[in-house]
Enzyme design. Structure first.
Site, mmCIF file in Angstrom:
data_model
loop_
_atom_site.group_PDB
_atom_site.id
_atom_site.type_symbol
_atom_site.label_atom_id
_atom_site.label_comp_id
_atom_site.label_asym_id
_atom_site.label_seq_id
_atom_site.Cartn_x
_atom_site.Cartn_y
_atom_site.Cartn_z
ATOM 1 N N ILE A 44 0.871 -1.181 0.000
ATOM 2 C CA ILE A 44 0.000 0.000 0.000
ATOM 3 C C ILE A 44 0.900 1.220 0.000
ATOM 4 O O ILE A 44 1.941 1.232 0.665
ATOM 5 C CB ILE A 44 -0.968 0.012 1.209
ATOM 6 N N VAL A 61 0.679 5.701 -0.275
ATOM 7 C CA VAL A 61 0.004 6.986 -0.469
ATOM 8 C C VAL A 61 1.086 7.976 -0.902
ATOM 9 O O VAL A 61 2.169 8.028 -0.291
ATOM 10 C CB VAL A 61 -0.673 7.456 0.840
ATOM 11 N N GLU A 78 2.665 -7.755 6.323
ATOM 12 C CA GLU A 78 4.024 -7.687 6.867
ATOM 13 C C GLU A 78 4.499 -6.252 6.819
ATOM 14 O O GLU A 78 4.160 -5.520 5.887
ATOM 15 C CB GLU A 78 5.002 -8.524 6.037
ATOM 16 N N ASN A 133 9.425 1.003 9.974
ATOM 17 C CA ASN A 133 8.421 1.818 9.278
ATOM 18 C C ASN A 133 7.374 2.310 10.288
ATOM 19 O O ASN A 133 6.284 1.753 10.419
ATOM 20 C CB ASN A 133 7.755 1.013 8.158
ATOM 21 N N TYR A 182 -1.275 0.619 11.173
ATOM 22 C CA TYR A 182 -1.846 -0.730 11.313
ATOM 23 C C TYR A 182 -2.328 -0.975 12.738
ATOM 24 O O TYR A 182 -3.390 -1.572 12.948
ATOM 25 C CB TYR A 182 -0.822 -1.783 10.898
HETATM 26 C C1 LIG Z 1 2.020 4.080 5.552
HETATM 27 C C2 LIG Z 1 1.148 5.025 4.709
HETATM 28 C C3 LIG Z 1 0.350 4.220 3.693
HETATM 29 C C4 LIG Z 1 0.186 5.785 5.653
HETATM 30 O O1 LIG Z 1 -0.672 6.582 4.856
HETATM 31 P P1 LIG Z 1 -1.112 8.062 5.343
HETATM 32 O O2 LIG Z 1 -2.184 8.521 4.417
HETATM 33 O O3 LIG Z 1 0.068 8.930 5.472
HETATM 34 O O4 LIG Z 1 -1.692 7.738 6.810
HETATM 35 P P2 LIG Z 1 -2.814 8.557 7.582
HETATM 36 O O5 LIG Z 1 -2.672 10.025 7.317
HETATM 37 O O6 LIG Z 1 -4.148 7.945 7.329
HETATM 38 O O7 LIG Z 1 -2.405 8.282 9.096
HETATM 39 C C5 LIG Z 1 -2.909 7.165 9.777
HETATM 40 C C6 LIG Z 1 -2.053 6.909 11.010
HETATM 41 O O8 LIG Z 1 -0.759 6.474 10.590
HETATM 42 C C7 LIG Z 1 0.216 7.007 11.472
HETATM 43 N N1 LIG Z 1 1.122 7.868 10.736
HETATM 44 C C8 LIG Z 1 0.942 8.427 9.519
HETATM 45 N N2 LIG Z 1 2.029 9.120 9.148
HETATM 46 C C9 LIG Z 1 2.912 8.992 10.170
HETATM 47 C C10 LIG Z 1 4.234 9.456 10.382
HETATM 48 N N3 LIG Z 1 4.874 10.207 9.489
HETATM 49 N N4 LIG Z 1 4.849 9.100 11.532
HETATM 50 C C11 LIG Z 1 4.237 8.335 12.446
HETATM 51 N N5 LIG Z 1 2.980 7.862 12.301
HETATM 52 C C12 LIG Z 1 2.332 8.206 11.178
HETATM 53 C C13 LIG Z 1 -0.531 7.732 12.567
HETATM 54 O O9 LIG Z 1 -0.826 6.808 13.605
HETATM 55 C C14 LIG Z 1 -1.798 8.124 11.874
HETATM 56 O O10 LIG Z 1 -2.859 8.299 12.742
HETATM 57 P P3 LIG Z 1 -3.119 9.742 13.424
HETATM 58 O O11 LIG Z 1 -3.204 10.733 12.319
HETATM 59 O O12 LIG Z 1 -4.412 9.565 14.139
HETATM 60 O O13 LIG Z 1 -1.951 10.001 14.320
HETATM 61 C C15 LIG Z 1 2.026 6.103 3.987
HETATM 62 O O14 LIG Z 1 2.822 6.746 4.957
HETATM 63 C C16 LIG Z 1 2.917 5.542 2.905
HETATM 64 O O15 LIG Z 1 2.485 5.360 1.775
HETATM 65 N N6 LIG Z 1 4.203 5.268 3.228
HETATM 66 C C17 LIG Z 1 5.162 4.801 2.237
HETATM 67 C C18 LIG Z 1 4.859 3.401 1.751
HETATM 68 C C19 LIG Z 1 4.771 2.415 2.899
HETATM 69 O O16 LIG Z 1 5.582 2.414 3.803
HETATM 70 N N7 LIG Z 1 3.755 1.554 2.831
HETATM 71 C C20 LIG Z 1 3.509 0.538 3.843
HETATM 72 C C21 LIG Z 1 4.366 -0.656 3.617
HETATM 73 S S1 LIG Z 1 4.066 -1.910 4.857
#
Ligand SMILES: CC(C)(COP(=O)(O)OP(=O)(O)OC[C@H]1O[C@@H](n2cnc3c(N)ncnc32)[C@H](O)[C@@H]1OP(=O)(O)O)[C@@H](O)C(=O)NCCC(=O)NCCS
Length: 153
Positions: free
Chosen positions: A74, A76, A108, A113, A120
């Site tokens: 996944i 974003v 996983e 991360n 999650y």
């Molecule tokens: C992981 C990922 C999909 C999260 O998507 P996102 O749209 O940024 O997440 P959200 O804005 O919905 O945040 C959801 C929760 O994630 C956590 N989170 C998001 N960004 C964070 C950051 N930079 N640091 C710590 N926690 C974070 C928080 O718990 C957050 O909840 P909160 O806003 O209530 O504190 C995104 O960061 C991403 O694409 N990362 C790169 C690819 C990746 O690592 N994918 C997962 C592989 S397992």
């Protein structure tokens, strides 16, 4: 939880592969290749473009296995992160899996991360195991373990 709105999750098509592979390369030090995504599509995985207001903001691939779902990837887009999209679209992916009768959702994640781990955990996933040396090295160190997480649906 309502089923995904059609504008939020749309099936990934072959024409999306260049875009998806380019975004993946921006997000991961060891990205899936275009061929990996093409194979995922051909193998019948649930592959999605994540959208916001009809604009593509990410992608996800889910492997359905009997009554299980496995989140394979996944992402974003960086400028769209931290706005609640990952949380909302993950909830919709979970609703889709539940809707087709899945009872468990697995994934996983790298212990390093923090954003993904926090996401999650907040979605209700629990760590249930560890795969040693699952990921190639993220930096200069050796391979990284994977934390296996599970959500009962
Ligand atoms: C992981 C990922 C999909 C999260 O998507 P996102 O749209 O940024 O997440 P959200 O804005 O919905 O945040 C959801 C929760 O994630 C956590 N989170 C998001 N960004 C964070 C950051 N930079 N640091 C710590 N926690 C974070 C928080 O718990 C957050 O909840 P909160 O806003 O209530 O504190 C995104 O960061 C991403 O694409 N990362 C790169 C690819 C990746 O690592 N994918 C997962 C592989 S397992």
């Amino acid at each position: 939880m309502s089923v995904a709105r059609q504008t939020d999750l749309v099936p990934m098509l072959e024409g999306d592969l260049d875009w998806v592979a380019a975004r993946e390369a921006e997000l991961h030090p060891h990205p899936w290749t275009r061929g990996n995504f093409a194979d995922a599509l051909e193998s019948g995985n649930e592959a999605w473009i994540l959208r916001r207001d009809a604009r593509p903001v990410g992608y996800a691939v889910v492997l359905p296995v009997l009554d299980e779902a496995h989140l394979l990837t996944i992402g974003v887009l960086a400028p769209e992160q931290g706005k609640g999209l990952g949380r909302a679209r993950l909830a919709q992916l979970i609703a889709v899996a539940r809707g087709r009768g899945a009872t468990r959702f697995f994934l996983e994640v790298r212990p390093s991360n923090e954003a993904a781990l926090a996401l999650y955990h907040s979605a209700g996933f629990e760590a249930v195991g560890r795969r040693r040396g699952y990921y190639p090295a993220a930096g200069g160190s050796g391979p990284e373990d994977a934390i296996v997480m599970r959500l009962a649906l």
